[in-house]
Write a protein that holds these residues in place. Structure first.
Motif, short mmCIF file in Angstrom:
data_model
loop_
_atom_site.label_atom_id
_atom_site.label_comp_id
_atom_site.label_asym_id
_atom_site.label_seq_id
_atom_site.Cartn_x
_atom_site.Cartn_y
_atom_site.Cartn_z
N ILE A 60 0.95 -1.43 -0.06
CA ILE A 60 0.05 0.07 0.07
C ILE A 60 0.99 1.17 -0.06
O ILE A 60 0.58 2.24 -0.84
N ALA A 61 1.97 1.32 0.89
CA ALA A 61 2.66 2.48 0.85
C ALA A 61 3.53 2.70 -0.12
O ALA A 61 3.56 4.07 -0.58
N LEU A 62 3.95 1.69 -1.08
CA LEU A 62 4.71 2.00 -2.48
C LEU A 62 4.05 2.29 -3.42
O LEU A 62 4.65 2.96 -4.27
N GLY A 100 -4.13 3.02 10.25
CA GLY A 100 -3.34 2.01 9.44
C GLY A 100 -4.02 1.30 8.48
O GLY A 100 -5.20 1.54 8.19
N ILE A 101 -3.31 0.99 7.27
CA ILE A 101 -3.72 0.13 6.10
C ILE A 101 -3.18 -1.00 6.10
O ILE A 101 -1.89 -0.85 5.65
N ILE A 102 -3.58 -1.99 6.27
CA ILE A 102 -2.84 -3.62 6.39
C ILE A 102 -3.64 -4.62 5.86
O ILE A 102 -5.03 -4.53 5.75
N GLU A 103 -3.00 -5.72 5.67
CA GLU A 103 -3.73 -6.89 5.42
C GLU A 103 -4.15 -7.43 6.67
O GLU A 103 -3.52 -7.26 7.87
N HIS A 124 -13.00 -1.97 5.20
CA HIS A 124 -12.34 -2.64 3.94
C HIS A 124 -11.92 -1.40 2.97
O HIS A 124 -12.67 -0.61 2.69
N PHE A 125 -10.72 -1.46 2.58
CA PHE A 125 -10.27 -0.57 1.55
C PHE A 125 -10.02 -1.11 0.32
O PHE A 125 -10.60 -0.48 -0.94
N MET A 126 -9.43 -2.14 0.02
CA MET A 126 -9.32 -2.82 -1.36
C MET A 126 -8.61 -4.39 -1.24
O MET A 126 -8.34 -4.75 -0.35
N SER A 127 -8.72 -4.70 -2.49
CA SER A 127 -8.09 -6.01 -2.56
C SER A 127 -7.10 -6.07 -3.45
O SER A 127 -7.09 -5.37 -4.56
N ASP A 128 -6.09 -7.15 -3.59
CA ASP A 128 -5.20 -7.34 -4.81
C ASP A 128 -4.92 -8.77 -4.58
O ASP A 128 -5.64 -9.55 -4.07
N GLU A 129 -3.97 -9.17 -5.61
CA GLU A 129 -3.65 -10.57 -5.95
C GLU A 129 -2.20 -10.86 -5.63
O GLU A 129 -1.66 -9.88 -6.09
N ASP A 162 -6.93 -8.91 1.22
CA ASP A 162 -7.69 -7.77 1.59
C ASP A 162 -7.27 -6.88 2.46
O ASP A 162 -6.73 -7.14 3.42
N PHE A 163 -7.42 -5.75 2.18
CA PHE A 163 -6.68 -4.73 2.98
C PHE A 163 -7.55 -3.64 3.52
O PHE A 163 -8.59 -3.34 3.15
N PHE A 164 -7.61 -3.33 4.81
CA PHE A 164 -8.43 -2.80 5.83
C PHE A 164 -7.81 -1.64 6.41
O PHE A 164 -6.59 -1.48 6.73
N PHE A 165 -8.75 -0.56 6.28
CA PHE A 165 -8.34 0.65 7.28
C PHE A 165 -8.52 0.06 8.73
O PHE A 165 -9.35 -0.43 9.20
N ILE A 166 -7.33 0.54 9.51
CA ILE A 166 -7.69 0.02 11.06
C ILE A 166 -7.38 1.38 11.75
O ILE A 166 -6.46 2.23 11.75
N ARG A 167 -8.28 1.42 12.90
CA ARG A 167 -8.31 2.42 13.95
C ARG A 167 -8.54 1.95 15.33
O ARG A 167 -9.29 0.80 15.39
N ARG A 168 -8.01 2.63 16.20
CA ARG A 168 -8.48 2.13 17.52
C ARG A 168 -9.74 2.32 18.21
O ARG A 168 -10.29 3.17 17.67
#
Length: 297
Positions: A103-105, A146-149, A161-166, A271-277
């Motif tokens: 995501i970052a790159l 954060g944005i993580i798998e 949910h943010f996005m999906s990739d392969e 699947d990538f998700f936004f994460i918050r406390r």
């Protein structure tokens, strides 16, 4: 507003190091020590326990740290909320964002560029590490979004949910593997170059393989590399097979430097998700960024 001394204390407490805090804050280590001494004199208690080259928070230090973390979050919310009273485009504040490597790159650069063109007074700090690191950074208040798998969801974290990739198996076009199709059994015998433990890419691969009864110990792992770019550059120069997020190798596939090596029955989707406390879902700045990123994707 938090005083400079309080901000310095937060940096020392987060890093448990005077020297690392000095690097983060771009000040000298003696200046860091001076600010901490000011607070210890003010509160008349030691805030850190020195043990040789390492330090730890005292009971008073931990109490102060917990209060200041909350105060820092309130200060950030006040700055953002007041700046957007008349017009959201006037937003100001400090967005501390953490994202896993893919995501970052490969996803965030254009989004962040567009975001900062629209919200010129919002300062953004991006931490780029693997998913495990970003989750821990969120829980320790080093980042606010954060944005993580995500494999296993925690009750202390909220997910959107943010996005999906392969993730696909690839090798150098010069490798003997190029042009082949492998079975799962052949895959277990093939020399592999993989990401480090804690990587979302690695977790996605192992999860997909587990559905075929294959464990990590069944694989012929020749090398582990930290970071997507390190793995990609290694695969370009070597004959191993590796598993790469598709967005990270679009150019290399198009130019023929890397080629996909299909593995029968193996499909890896993430699947990538936004994460918050939990409890910070109403934060205006992180909510604004989430909405912007979803539109700009």
């Amino acid at each position: 507003m938090l005083s400079v001394a309080h901000q310095v204390f937060l940096a020392v407490a987060a890093n448990l190091s005077f020297s690392k805090a000095a690097q983060v804050l771009f000040i000298t280590q003696p200046a860091v020590s001076k600010h901490v001494k000011v607070l210890e004199d003010q509160y008349k208690v030691p805030l850190f326990e020195r043990k040789g080259a390492s330090i730890s928070l005292t009971q008073a230090g931990q109490m102060l740290y917990n209060h200041l973390v909350k105060a820092s979050e309130i200060q950030r919310k006040i700055e953002y909320d007041l700046s957007t009273l008349s017009n959201v485009s006037h937003a100001s504040g400090h967005l501390r964002l953490g994202a896993s490597t893919t995501i970052a790159l490969y996803i965030l650069p254009s989004i962040l560029s567009n975001f900062q063109r629209e919200f010129t007074s919002v300062a953004v700090q991006l931490v780029n590490r693997n998913s495990e690191y970003i989750l821990n950074a969120l829980l320790s208040h080093e980042v606010d979004l954060g944005i993580i798998e995500v494999e296993n969801k925690l009750t202390t974290v909220s997910y959107q949910h943010f996005m999906s990739d392969e993730v696909i198996p690839v090798c150098s076009s010069k490798s003997p593997l190029a042009g082949k199709e492998l079975s799962i059994k052949q895959l277990t015998q093939t020399p592999l170059a993989l990401r480090e433990r804690g990587s979302g890419t690695l977790d996605a691969l192992l999860k997909a393989l587990s559905e075929h009864g294959v464990k990590s110990s069944d694989l012929n792992i020749k090398i582990r590399l930290g970071g997507t770019e390190a793995l990609k550059n290694f695969l370009r120069a070597d004959q191993c097979l590796g598993f790469m997020p598709k967005p990270s190798i679009i150019r290399e596939l198009a130019e023929g430097e890397l080629v996909e090596v299909p593995v029968k029955g193996l499909h890896i989707k993430r699947d990538f998700f936004f994460i918050r406390r939990k409890g910070t879902d109403d934060d205006g700045l992180t909510s604004n960024f989430i909405q912007f990123a979803m539109r700009d994707l």
